[in-house]
Design a protein around this motif. Structure first.
Motif, PDB file in Angstrom:
ATOM      1  N   GLY A   1       4.861  -2.651  -7.553  1.00 13.12           N
ATOM      2  CA  GLY A   1       3.729  -2.630  -6.627  1.00 13.12           C
ATOM      3  C   GLY A   1       4.187  -2.501  -5.182  1.00 13.12           C
ATOM      4  N   ILE A   2       5.222  -3.222  -4.817  1.00  9.27           N
ATOM      5  CA  ILE A   2       5.754  -3.143  -3.456  1.00  9.27           C
ATOM      6  C   ILE A   2       6.325  -1.758  -3.180  1.00  9.27           C
ATOM      7  CG2 ILE A   2       7.594  -4.004  -1.955  1.00  9.27           C
ATOM      8  CD1 ILE A   2       7.060  -6.775  -3.195  1.00  9.27           C
ATOM      9  N   ALA A   3       7.011  -1.180  -4.157  1.00 10.55           N
ATOM     10  CA  ALA A   3       7.580   0.160  -3.980  1.00 10.55           C
ATOM     11  C   ALA A   3       6.483   1.202  -3.791  1.00 10.55           C
ATOM     12  CB  ALA A   3       8.457   0.523  -5.168  1.00 10.55           C
ATOM     13  N   VAL A   4       5.401   1.103  -4.561  1.00  9.86           N
ATOM     14  CA  VAL A   4       4.293   2.054  -4.438  1.00  9.86           C
ATOM     15  C   VAL A   4       3.620   1.905  -3.082  1.00  9.86           C
ATOM     16  CG1 VAL A   4       2.007   2.630  -5.346  1.00  9.86           C
ATOM     17  CG2 VAL A   4       3.906   2.291  -6.913  1.00  9.86           C
ATOM     18  N   LEU A   5       3.392   0.678  -2.651  1.00 12.18           N
ATOM     19  CA  LEU A   5       2.773   0.457  -1.347  1.00 12.18           C
ATOM     20  C   LEU A   5       3.669   0.942  -0.206  1.00 12.18           C
ATOM     21  CD1 LEU A   5       1.120  -3.044  -1.816  1.00 12.18           C
ATOM     22  CD2 LEU A   5      -0.018  -0.838  -1.606  1.00 12.18           C
ATOM     23  N   SER A   6       4.953   0.758  -0.342  1.00  9.74           N
ATOM     24  CA  SER A   6       5.893   1.233   0.674  1.00  9.74           C
ATOM     25  C   SER A   6       5.863   2.757   0.767  1.00  9.74           C
ATOM     26  CB  SER A   6       7.297   0.749   0.346  1.00  9.74           C
ATOM     27  OG  SER A   6       8.224   1.279   1.248  1.00  9.74           O
ATOM     28  N   ASN A   7       5.807   3.404  -0.380  1.00  4.70           N
ATOM     29  CA  ASN A   7       5.730   4.863  -0.402  1.00  4.70           C
ATOM     30  C   ASN A   7       4.433   5.350   0.252  1.00  4.70           C
ATOM     31  OD1 ASN A   7       6.195   7.516  -0.923  1.00  4.70           O
ATOM     32  ND2 ASN A   7       5.853   7.409  -3.116  1.00  4.70           N
ATOM     33  N   ALA A   8       3.320   4.703  -0.058  1.00  4.09           N
ATOM     34  CA  ALA A   8       2.039   5.076   0.532  1.00  4.09           C
ATOM     35  C   ALA A   8       2.053   4.860   2.043  1.00  4.09           C
ATOM     36  CB  ALA A   8       0.911   4.269  -0.103  1.00  4.09           C
ATOM     37  N   MET A   9       2.677   3.788   2.497  1.00  8.78           N
ATOM     38  CA  MET A   9       2.760   3.512   3.929  1.00  8.78           C
ATOM     39  C   MET A   9       3.619   4.562   4.641  1.00  8.78           C
ATOM     40  SD  MET A   9       3.634  -0.076   5.829  1.00  8.78           S
ATOM     41  CE  MET A   9       5.363  -0.111   5.430  1.00  8.78           C
ATOM     42  N   ASP A  10       4.724   4.958   4.020  1.00  4.27           N
ATOM     43  CA  ASP A  10       5.569   6.000   4.603  1.00  4.27           C
ATOM     44  C   ASP A  10       4.821   7.318   4.720  1.00  4.27           C
ATOM     45  OD1 ASP A  10       7.620   4.180   4.797  1.00  4.27           O
ATOM     46  OD2 ASP A  10       8.659   4.883   2.986  1.00  4.27           O
ATOM     47  N   GLN A  11       4.050   7.659   3.691  1.00  2.00           N
ATOM     48  CA  GLN A  11       3.273   8.896   3.735  1.00  2.00           C
ATOM     49  C   GLN A  11       2.206   8.837   4.824  1.00  2.00           C
ATOM     50  OE1 GLN A  11       1.752   9.536  -0.208  1.00  2.00           O
ATOM     51  NE2 GLN A  11       3.651  10.446  -0.940  1.00  2.00           N
ATOM     52  N   SER A  12       1.564   7.693   4.974  1.00  2.00           N
ATOM     53  CA  SER A  12       0.544   7.543   6.020  1.00  2.00           C
ATOM     54  C   SER A  12       1.155   7.671   7.407  1.00  2.00           C
ATOM     55  CB  SER A  12      -0.158   6.196   5.893  1.00  2.00           C
ATOM     56  OG  SER A  12      -0.881   6.128   4.697  1.00  2.00           O
ATOM     57  N   LYS A  13       2.334   7.095   7.599  1.00  2.00           N
ATOM     58  CA  LYS A  13       3.014   7.218   8.892  1.00  2.00           C
ATOM     59  C   LYS A  13       3.361   8.675   9.184  1.00  2.00           C
ATOM     60  CE  LYS A  13       5.170   2.666   9.164  1.00  2.00           C
ATOM     61  NZ  LYS A  13       6.454   1.947   9.159  1.00  2.00           N
ATOM     62  N   ALA A  14       3.844   9.394   8.169  1.00  2.00           N
ATOM     63  CA  ALA A  14       4.195  10.798   8.353  1.00  2.00           C
ATOM     64  C   ALA A  14       2.962  11.635   8.676  1.00  2.00           C
ATOM     65  CB  ALA A  14       4.895  11.340   7.106  1.00  2.00           C
ATOM     66  N   GLN A  15       1.857  11.372   7.992  1.00  2.00           N
ATOM     67  CA  GLN A  15       0.628  12.113   8.269  1.00  2.00           C
ATOM     68  C   GLN A  15       0.103  11.800   9.669  1.00  2.00           C
ATOM     69  OE1 GLN A  15      -1.961  11.036   5.049  1.00  2.00           O
ATOM     70  NE2 GLN A  15      -1.124  12.600   3.676  1.00  2.00           N
ATOM     71  N   GLY A  16       0.198  10.554  10.086  1.00  2.00           N
ATOM     72  CA  GLY A  16      -0.233  10.186  11.432  1.00  2.00           C
ATOM     73  C   GLY A  16       0.608  10.855  12.500  1.00  2.00           C
ATOM     74  N   ALA A  17       1.908  10.902  12.285  1.00  2.00           N
ATOM     75  CA  ALA A  17       2.793  11.561  13.252  1.00  2.00           C
ATOM     76  C   ALA A  17       2.505  13.052  13.306  1.00  2.00           C
ATOM     77  CB  ALA A  17       4.245  11.319  12.883  1.00  2.00           C
ATOM     78  N   MET A  18       2.241  13.664  12.150  1.00  2.00           N
ATOM     79  CA  MET A  18       1.927  15.088  12.118  1.00  2.00           C
ATOM     80  C   MET A  18       0.607  15.363  12.846  1.00  2.00           C
ATOM     81  SD  MET A  18       1.573  17.663   8.839  1.00  2.00           S
ATOM     82  CE  MET A  18       2.986  16.908   8.081  1.00  2.00           C
TER      83      MET A  18
END
Length: 66
Positions: free
Chosen positions: A20-37
C-alpha cells in the motif's frame, strides 16, 4: 489462536502495508511529475495570450473622447 497462525497473519499484514505504501508513493510521484509538467506548460505561454484567454474583450480597443 496459536502462535504460528498469528505470525502468518502479522506477516501478511506487514506485506499489505508495504504494498500500500509503495502504491501511494508511486501515485504521489506521478502527481508531482504532472504538476511540474503543468506548471512548465503554463509558464511557457506568453502573458498576453493568457490575458486574452481569460478576458478576450478587455483591451482590444481604446475609446477616447475629449
Amino acid at each position: 489462536m496459536d502462535i504460528p497462525t498469528l505470525s502468518v497473519y502479522q506477516s501478511q499484514n506487514q506485506i499489505q502495508n508495504a504494498v500500500g505504501i509503495a502504491v501511494l508513493s508511486n501515485a504521489m510521484d506521478q502527481s508531482k511529475a504532472q504538476g511540474a509538467m503543468m506548471a512548465s506548460m503554463i509558464a511557457s505561454v506568453p502573458t498576453s495570450a493568457m490575458e486574452l484567454s481569460v478576458n478576450p474583450d478587455v483591451g482590444g480597443s481604446f475609446d477616447m473622447r475629449i
